[in-house]
Design a protein around this motif. Structure first.
Motif, mmCIF file in Angstrom:
data_model
loop_
_atom_site.group_PDB
_atom_site.id
_atom_site.type_symbol
_atom_site.label_atom_id
_atom_site.label_comp_id
_atom_site.label_asym_id
_atom_site.label_seq_id
_atom_site.Cartn_x
_atom_site.Cartn_y
_atom_site.Cartn_z
ATOM 1 N N LEU A 1 43.915 32.208 25.562
ATOM 2 C CA LEU A 1 43.762 33.470 24.825
ATOM 3 C C LEU A 1 42.329 33.984 24.938
ATOM 4 C CD1 LEU A 1 45.046 35.585 22.968
ATOM 5 C CD2 LEU A 1 44.413 34.145 21.021
ATOM 6 N N SER A 2 41.360 33.076 24.819
ATOM 7 C CA SER A 2 39.952 33.461 24.956
ATOM 8 C C SER A 2 39.674 34.015 26.349
ATOM 9 C CB SER A 2 39.053 32.259 24.674
ATOM 10 O OG SER A 2 37.691 32.582 24.870
ATOM 11 N N ALA A 3 40.259 33.374 27.381
ATOM 12 C CA ALA A 3 40.067 33.846 28.749
ATOM 13 C C ALA A 3 40.682 35.232 28.947
ATOM 14 C CB ALA A 3 40.688 32.853 29.730
ATOM 15 N N MET A 4 41.804 35.507 28.300
ATOM 16 C CA MET A 4 42.433 36.824 28.403
ATOM 17 C C MET A 4 41.532 37.901 27.797
ATOM 18 S SD MET A 4 46.410 35.845 27.549
ATOM 19 C CE MET A 4 47.051 37.503 27.860
ATOM 20 N N TRP A 5 40.890 37.572 26.670
ATOM 21 C CA TRP A 5 39.936 38.504 26.074
ATOM 22 C C TRP A 5 38.770 38.760 27.029
ATOM 23 C CZ3 TRP A 5 40.797 41.615 22.200
ATOM 24 C CH2 TRP A 5 41.683 41.256 21.176
ATOM 25 N N GLY A 6 38.253 37.667 27.637
ATOM 26 C CA GLY A 6 37.131 37.814 28.550
ATOM 27 C C GLY A 6 37.470 38.636 29.773
ATOM 28 N N LYS A 7 38.669 38.439 30.315
ATOM 29 C CA LYS A 7 39.071 39.220 31.488
ATOM 30 C C LYS A 7 39.237 40.693 31.131
ATOM 31 C CE LYS A 7 42.248 39.423 35.374
ATOM 32 N NZ LYS A 7 42.469 40.859 35.291
ATOM 33 N N LEU A 8 39.817 40.969 29.963
ATOM 34 C CA LEU A 8 39.971 42.361 29.535
ATOM 35 C C LEU A 8 38.611 43.035 29.411
ATOM 36 C CD1 LEU A 8 41.590 44.777 28.500
ATOM 37 C CD2 LEU A 8 41.557 43.743 26.222
ATOM 38 N N ALA A 9 37.651 42.343 28.788
ATOM 39 C CA ALA A 9 36.300 42.907 28.646
ATOM 40 C C ALA A 9 35.678 43.160 30.020
ATOM 41 C CB ALA A 9 35.425 41.968 27.828
ATOM 42 N N SER A 10 35.868 42.226 30.954
ATOM 43 C CA SER A 10 35.307 42.382 32.303
ATOM 44 C C SER A 10 35.889 43.601 33.006
ATOM 45 C CB SER A 10 35.578 41.121 33.126
ATOM 46 O OG SER A 10 34.977 39.977 32.545
ATOM 47 N N GLU A 11 37.207 43.770 32.913
ATOM 48 C CA GLU A 11 37.851 44.914 33.569
ATOM 49 C C GLU A 11 37.417 46.228 32.932
ATOM 50 O OE1 GLU A 11 39.235 44.519 36.254
ATOM 51 O OE2 GLU A 11 40.026 42.469 36.328
ATOM 52 N N LEU B 1 34.464 46.836 31.500
ATOM 53 C CA LEU B 1 33.088 47.101 31.919
ATOM 54 C C LEU B 1 32.997 47.454 33.398
ATOM 55 C CD1 LEU B 1 31.453 44.273 29.809
ATOM 56 C CD2 LEU B 1 31.099 46.731 29.491
ATOM 57 N N LEU B 2 33.985 47.016 34.189
ATOM 58 C CA LEU B 2 34.043 47.414 35.597
ATOM 59 C C LEU B 2 34.671 48.795 35.776
ATOM 60 C CD1 LEU B 2 35.235 44.058 37.229
ATOM 61 C CD2 LEU B 2 33.036 45.182 37.624
ATOM 62 N N GLY B 3 35.386 49.272 34.749
ATOM 63 C CA GLY B 3 36.064 50.568 34.849
ATOM 64 C C GLY B 3 37.363 50.507 35.613
ATOM 65 N N ASN B 4 37.960 49.318 35.720
ATOM 66 C CA ASN B 4 39.270 49.169 36.380
ATOM 67 C C ASN B 4 40.368 49.444 35.348
ATOM 68 O OD1 ASN B 4 37.988 48.437 38.734
ATOM 69 N ND2 ASN B 4 38.147 46.241 38.335
ATOM 70 N N TRP B 5 40.661 50.712 35.112
ATOM 71 C CA TRP B 5 41.516 51.072 33.973
ATOM 72 C C TRP B 5 42.969 50.689 34.169
ATOM 73 C CZ3 TRP B 5 38.223 51.217 30.527
ATOM 74 C CH2 TRP B 5 36.995 51.850 30.681
ATOM 75 N N GLU B 6 43.469 50.713 35.394
ATOM 76 C CA GLU B 6 44.857 50.306 35.625
ATOM 77 C C GLU B 6 45.046 48.829 35.299
ATOM 78 O OE1 GLU B 6 47.562 51.874 36.317
ATOM 79 O OE2 GLU B 6 46.739 53.884 36.656
#
Length: 459
Positions: free
Chosen positions: A164-174, A176-181
Motif C-alpha cells: 500500500l505504501s509503494a502504491m502511494w509512492g508510485k502515485l506521487a511519482s507519476e 510529479l512527472l505529469g503522467n496523468w493517464e
C-alpha cells in the motif's frame, strides 16, 4: 485573499514533495510574504535528499555564496546510499527487467516469489531492497526511477502494508512527472485497494480516504476525464462522509466540478443537500454562491458571491485554470433559476447581477433560452424577457414521484427473500450439526469399547 487559501489545510494530508508545487504557486500569487515562502520551501525539503536544491534555497535565504559543511556531508552520504542500494538491487533488477521473466509472472505473488527464488536465486530481502531503493530515489527527486522500482515491488511483495505504501509512492511519482493517464489508473487501483483493505481501526481508513481525496485533485484537474471522475468519486457515500467529518474544505472542489460540468447538472440537487449539511463547519464564496442561489434564492447575495469567486478560484492551485468555465456556467445556473422564478425580467438589472455588459448579456440570454428550451420571449421595446411559466400536470408529477417505487419494492422483496432463506436454513443446519455430533459421539464410544476389548486379559 489569504482568508480563503487552502494550502495550510492541505499540507498535513499531502506528501512533502506534493506540497512544493502548491507553495510555488502561492509564491507567484503574492498571497504571503516572499521571505516566508522561501523559508517554508527550505523547511519543507530539508527533510528530503534533495541536497543541491535545498542548498540553493539556503543561499537565497541567508544571502551567502558558501554553504555550511553539513550540506557537503549530507550530499556524500546520499550518494553513498544510492550506490549501496544500486548494488544490492542490481541482480533482481536485471531479472525482473528480462522480458521472459516479466511474461512468466502471474497474479499469485507467492508463486512469483517461488519462481524467482528457485530459478533466479532472488530472495524476499532483495524484493524489500527494491522498496528501499525506490523510496531513496523519490527522496532525491528522481521520480521516474522511483515509479519503476515501486511498481516492481508492489507486483512482487507479499507485505500488504508495504505494498500500500509503494502504491502511494508510485502515485506521487507519476503526479510529479505529469503522467496523468498512468496516474489516473494508479489512483483508481489505490482507491480499490483502500476499500478492500481491512484496517486496524475506522480512523485509519478515514485517514487513507482523506489522503486519496487530496492527492486525487492533482489528477482530476489535469486529466481529460477528471471533471467526471471527481464528481463520481466525491459523491460516493463513504467519501461524502469523509468530507463532512475530516476535510469539509474539499466541498469547494466538488462544487466547482459540478458547476463547471454542465453534463452533470442533474447532480446539483444532491450537492445542495450536502452543502446544507456541511456549511456550518466550512464555507467560502464558491460554496456560498450555490447556497444563496439554490437554498435561500437570494439573487443579490448570489451575485455578490459570484464576484468574489473569481478571485478565490484564481488563487487556488487546482482551480485557477477553471475560472472562465466556472464563471460561464455559474451565470448559466444563475440565469436559469432567476428566469424560472420571475415572470418578467429586466435585462439591465440582470446584466448587472451577472457582471456583464448589457449587449453581451442580451446575446447570452438569447443563447440560454435556445439551449434550455425555455418558453420565453424578449421584448426589445421594454428591454425585458417575458417568461411563460409552465407547470407539469398533476398526473405527470405523480408519475415522477413514484417512478422509483418499483425498483425500491424489488430491492425490498429481494432483501426479505434473502432473510427468509437464511432463517429457513438455520434449523436445517442446526439439525445437521446435531446429527454430526451424535455420529461423532457414537464413533468415540465404539472406539473406546473396542480398545477395552483388546486390552482385556485372556482367561
Amino acid at each position: 485573499m489569504a482568508e480563503y487559501d487552502l494550502t495550510l489545510h492541505m499540507i498535513p494530508l499531502l506528501d512533502r514533495q506534493l506540497v512544493f508545487p502548491l507553495l510555488e504557486f502561492v509564491s507567484t500569487k503574492g498571497v504571503y510574504r516572499a521571505e516566508d515562502m522561501l523559508k517554508a520551501k527550505f523547511e519543507l525539503l530539508s527533510h528530503t535528499n534533495m541536497v543541491d536544491f535545498t542548498g540553493s534555497l539556503y543561499r537565497q535565504i541567508h544571502d551567502v555564496d558558501e554553504l555550511p559543511e553539513e550540506f557537503a556531508k549530507k550530499r556524500a552520504e546520499v550518494i553513498r546510499k544510492l550506490e549501496e542500494s544500486e548494488q544490492k538491487t542490481e541482480h533482481i533488477r536485471e531479472v525482473i527487467e528480462n522480458p521472459e521473466v516479466a511474461g512468466s509472472l502471474r497474479q499469485d505473488k507467492l508463486q512469483n516469489m517461488k519462481l524467482l527464488g528457485e530459478s533466479y536465486q532472488c530472495t524476499p530481502e532483495m524484493v524489500l531492497e527494491l522498496y528501499n531503493f525506490g523510496q531513496l530515489q523519490y527522496n532525491c527527486g528522481n521520480y521516474g526511477g522511483s515509479a519503476d522500482l515501486l511498481f516492481h515491488f508492489s507486483i512482487l511483495s507479499t507485505d500488504p502494508e508495504l505494498t500500500l505504501s509503494a502504491m502511494w509512492g508510485k502515485l506521487a511519482s507519476e503526479i510529479l512527472l505529469g503522467n496523468w493517464e498512468v496516474a489516473y489508473e494508479d489512483m483508481l487501483k489505490l482507491k480499490e485497494t483502500i476499500e478492500k483493505t481491512h484496517f486496524k481501526s475506522p480512523t485509519e481508513q478515514l485517514q487513507q480516504r482523506s489522503w486519496l481525496l487530496h492527492w486525487s485533485l492533482f489528477v482530476f484537474f489535469n486529466h481529460p476525464k477528471g471533471r467526471d471522475g471527481i464528481v463520481d468519486t466525491f459523491l460516493l457515500p463513504q467519501y461524502i462522509s469523509t468530507i463532512q467529518n475530516a476535510c469539509p474544505w474539499m466541498l469547494r472542489y466538488l462544487t466547482a466540478a459540478v458547476v463547471t460540468n454542465r453534463r452533470r447538472r442533474n447532480m446539483m440537487q444532491e450537492l445542495v443537500k450536502i452543502i446544507e449539511q456541511t456549511t456550518y463547519t466550512y464555507r467560502d464564496p464558491v460554496i456560498e454562491f450555490v447556497e444563496a442561489l439554490y437554498v435561500d434564492f437570494d439573487f443579490d447575495r448570489a451575485a455578490s458571491k459570484l464576484e468574489q469567486c473569481e478571485d478565490v478560484l484564481d488563487q487556488d492551485f487546482f482551480l485557477t485554470r477553471a475560472v472562465d468555465d466556472f464563471l460561464e456556467n455559474a451565470r448559466f445556473f444563475f440565469a436559469e433559476v432567476y428566469c424560472r422564478i420571475h415572470k418578467r425580467i429586466d435585462m439591465v438589472g440582470l446584466s448587472k447581477k451577472l457582471g456583464m455588459k448589457q449587449e453581451a448579456c442580451e446575446k447570452w440570454i438569447v443563447k440560454l433560452i435556445r439551449d434550455t428550451r425555455m418558453d420565453a420571449k424578449i421584448d426589445f421595446k421594454d428591454n425585458t424577457v417575458v417568461m411563460n411559466p409552465s407547470y407539469n400536470p398533476i398526473y405527470q408529477q405523480v408519475i415522477e414521484r413514484t417512478k422509483a417505487l418499483v425498483f425500491r419494492s424489488q430491492v425490498l422483496n429481494g432483501a426479505i427473500d434473502k432473510r427468509d432463506s437464511l432463517s429457513s436454513k438455520k434449523p436445517e443446519q442446526k439439525q445437521k450439526n446435531r446429527q454430526q455430533q451424535q455420529q461423532q459421539q457414537h464413533q468415540k464410544v465404539g472406539r473406546k469399547a473396542h480398545d477395552n476389548a483388546v486390552a482385556a486379559p485372556v482367561m
